[in-house]
Scaffold this active site. Structure first.
Site, short mmCIF file in Angstrom:
data_model
loop_
_atom_site.label_atom_id
_atom_site.label_comp_id
_atom_site.label_asym_id
_atom_site.label_seq_id
_atom_site.Cartn_x
_atom_site.Cartn_y
_atom_site.Cartn_z
N SER A 170 -23.21 7.13 12.82
CA SER A 170 -22.62 8.02 11.81
C SER A 170 -21.24 8.47 12.28
O SER A 170 -20.98 8.54 13.49
CB SER A 170 -23.50 9.26 11.63
OG SER A 170 -22.82 10.25 10.86
N TYR A 183 -28.19 16.07 15.13
CA TYR A 183 -27.76 14.83 14.47
C TYR A 183 -26.49 14.30 15.14
O TYR A 183 -26.41 13.12 15.51
CB TYR A 183 -27.50 15.11 12.98
CG TYR A 183 -27.22 13.87 12.17
CD1 TYR A 183 -28.25 13.00 11.82
CD2 TYR A 183 -25.93 13.56 11.74
CE1 TYR A 183 -28.00 11.85 11.08
CE2 TYR A 183 -25.67 12.42 10.99
CZ TYR A 183 -26.72 11.57 10.66
OH TYR A 183 -26.46 10.42 9.92
N1 LIG Z 1 -26.57 8.84 3.72
C1 LIG Z 1 -25.55 9.23 4.48
O1 LIG Z 1 -24.69 10.01 4.04
C2 LIG Z 1 -25.41 8.70 5.89
C3 LIG Z 1 -24.19 8.86 6.54
C4 LIG Z 1 -24.05 8.38 7.84
C5 LIG Z 1 -25.11 7.75 8.46
N2 LIG Z 1 -26.29 7.62 7.81
C6 LIG Z 1 -27.39 6.97 8.52
O2 LIG Z 1 -27.82 5.84 7.80
C7 LIG Z 1 -29.21 5.61 8.02
C8 LIG Z 1 -29.94 5.48 6.68
O3 LIG Z 1 -29.74 6.69 5.97
P1 LIG Z 1 -30.03 6.88 4.40
O4 LIG Z 1 -28.95 7.69 3.86
O5 LIG Z 1 -30.36 5.59 3.76
O6 LIG Z 1 -31.28 7.86 4.50
P2 LIG Z 1 -32.77 7.76 3.95
O7 LIG Z 1 -33.44 9.04 4.32
O8 LIG Z 1 -32.78 7.35 2.54
O9 LIG Z 1 -33.34 6.57 4.85
C9 LIG Z 1 -33.78 6.74 6.14
C10 LIG Z 1 -34.99 5.86 6.34
O10 LIG Z 1 -35.52 6.09 7.65
C11 LIG Z 1 -36.93 6.27 7.54
N3 LIG Z 1 -37.41 7.12 8.61
C12 LIG Z 1 -37.25 8.46 8.73
N4 LIG Z 1 -37.88 8.91 9.84
C13 LIG Z 1 -38.45 7.83 10.43
C14 LIG Z 1 -39.25 7.64 11.59
N5 LIG Z 1 -39.61 8.66 12.38
N6 LIG Z 1 -39.67 6.39 11.88
C15 LIG Z 1 -39.34 5.35 11.10
N7 LIG Z 1 -38.60 5.46 9.98
C16 LIG Z 1 -38.16 6.69 9.65
C17 LIG Z 1 -37.12 6.92 6.17
O11 LIG Z 1 -38.44 6.80 5.71
C18 LIG Z 1 -36.10 6.18 5.33
O12 LIG Z 1 -36.61 4.98 4.83
C19 LIG Z 1 -29.69 6.77 8.89
O13 LIG Z 1 -29.71 6.38 10.24
C20 LIG Z 1 -28.62 7.83 8.65
O14 LIG Z 1 -28.51 8.73 9.73
C21 LIG Z 1 -26.48 8.07 6.53
#
Ligand SMILES: NC(=O)c1ccc[n+]([C@@H]2O[C@H](COP(=O)([O-])OP(=O)(O)OC[C@H]3O[C@@H](n4cnc5c(N)ncnc54)[C@H](O)[C@@H]3O)[C@@H](O)[C@H]2O)c1
Length: 278
Positions: A170, A183
């Site tokens: 991130s 985070y």
């Molecule tokens: N959405 C944003 O703004 C953003 C920005 C920067 C980075 N990210 C990163 O991108 C990645 C995906 O994020 P997203 O926005 O699609 O979020 P999301 O919450 O939709 O997806 C995250 C996924 O991880 C799974 N998950 C959560 N805890 C878990 C665990 N303990 N074991 C296994 N799986 C688990 C969830 O079930 C979900 O499918 C993450 O690593 C997040 O930190 C997201």
């Protein structure tokens, strides 16, 4: 398990390029396996789609409570893209479960070429109010679980002397922001873990890279991102004046994972519209 099967070579030895120097042509990943964590929705689902379009077979993992959603998505990918998709229930906080998941895949003959560590969690709270439980929830998922899954998946890559791993980190692992202490710390840890593993595993032909997005518009956070207060406080920090889409992240992950990036390892590719250059 003894690891004395790992081949040793002198550190001055020049290796030839094993990657195919071509970029996305359509079905170039046919016959390869890609594992994507947290793949039922959001960025993970988009990454899975990107690899399926390129012909890769998939291992998709998800928390137990989202398995129905994952299975439905998997069937769609199989029907529309002609790839094989295996679904595994996996909680990254369960290290024994991680080992069992990779071992089950190996027993089914899956040889991973690509691992995309997408799953992650956030928890918004002032640092002064954080409990140990809050800290562990975020750091155990984002950093500890990511490391142990990577370690397990890398064992067969080491044996084959080929593989590629991408971490979804991130922008908050590069720059700080309030109310996100675990985070920010965990994602900074993931970026540095990427570099440490890239150095350690280069001798096995394994590349390890990270993608660090700014805010990404997903179904889960669309409401927050459309909120005028959120936009007023965050949009001025993005020179390109837009937030990322899941496909922006998926394309970056696909590029770093595959042979077009064959000379790139230990890199953190920010997909942030310029947030981190200010
Ligand atoms: N959405 C944003 O703004 C953003 C920005 C920067 C980075 N990210 C990163 O991108 C990645 C995906 O994020 P997203 O926005 O699609 O979020 P999301 O919450 O939709 O997806 C995250 C996924 O991880 C799974 N998950 C959560 N805890 C878990 C665990 N303990 N074991 C296994 N799986 C688990 C969830 O079930 C979900 O499918 C993450 O690593 C997040 O930190 C997201």
């Amino acid at each position: 398990m003894a690891l004395d099967w790992i081949a040793k070579e002198p550190d001055y030895m020049l290796r030839s390029h094993t990657e195919d120097a071509q970029v996305h042509t359509g079905r170039e990943l046919t016959g390869q396996w890609t594992l994507v964590t947290g793949a039922s929705r959001g960025i993970g689902a988009e990454i899975a789609l990107q690899f399926a379009r390129a012909g890769s077979d998939l291992v998709l993992t998800e928390l137990p409570q989202l398995m129905d959603q994952l299975l439905e998505f998997a069937r769609t990918l199989e029907e529309e893209h002609g790839v094989e998709v295996k679904c595994e229930s996996l909680d990254l906080r369960d290290i024994a479960g991680i080992e069992a998941c990779i071992s089950a895949m190996e027993q089914q003959g899956v040889e991973l070429s690509y691992l995309i560590n997408n799953a992650g969690v956030n928890l918004l709270s002032p640092a002064l109010h954080l409990s140990q439980e809050d800290w562990d929830f975020v750091v155990d998922t984002n950093l500890k679980g990511t490391f142990f899954l990577t370690r397990e998946a890398a064992k067969s890559m080491v044996r084959k002397k080929r593989g590629s791993i991408v971490m979804i980190a991130s922008q908050h692992g590069v720059v700080g922001n309030e109310n996100r202490a675990p985070y920010c710390a965990s994602k900074a840890g993931v970026i540095h873990l990427t570099k440490a593993l890239a150095i350690e595993w280069a001798k096995y032909g394994i590349r390890v890279n990270a993608v660090s997005p700014t805010f990404v518009i997903t179904d889960a956070n669309e409401q927050l991102i459309q909120d005028p207060h959120f936009q007023r406080s965050n949009m001025p920090k993005v020179p390109l004046r837009k937030f990322a889409r899941p496909e922006d992240v998926a394309q970056a992950a696909f590029f770093l994972a595959t042979d077009g990036a064959g000379m790139i390892t230990g890199h953190n590719l920010v997909v942030d519209g310029g947030w981190t250059i200010i």
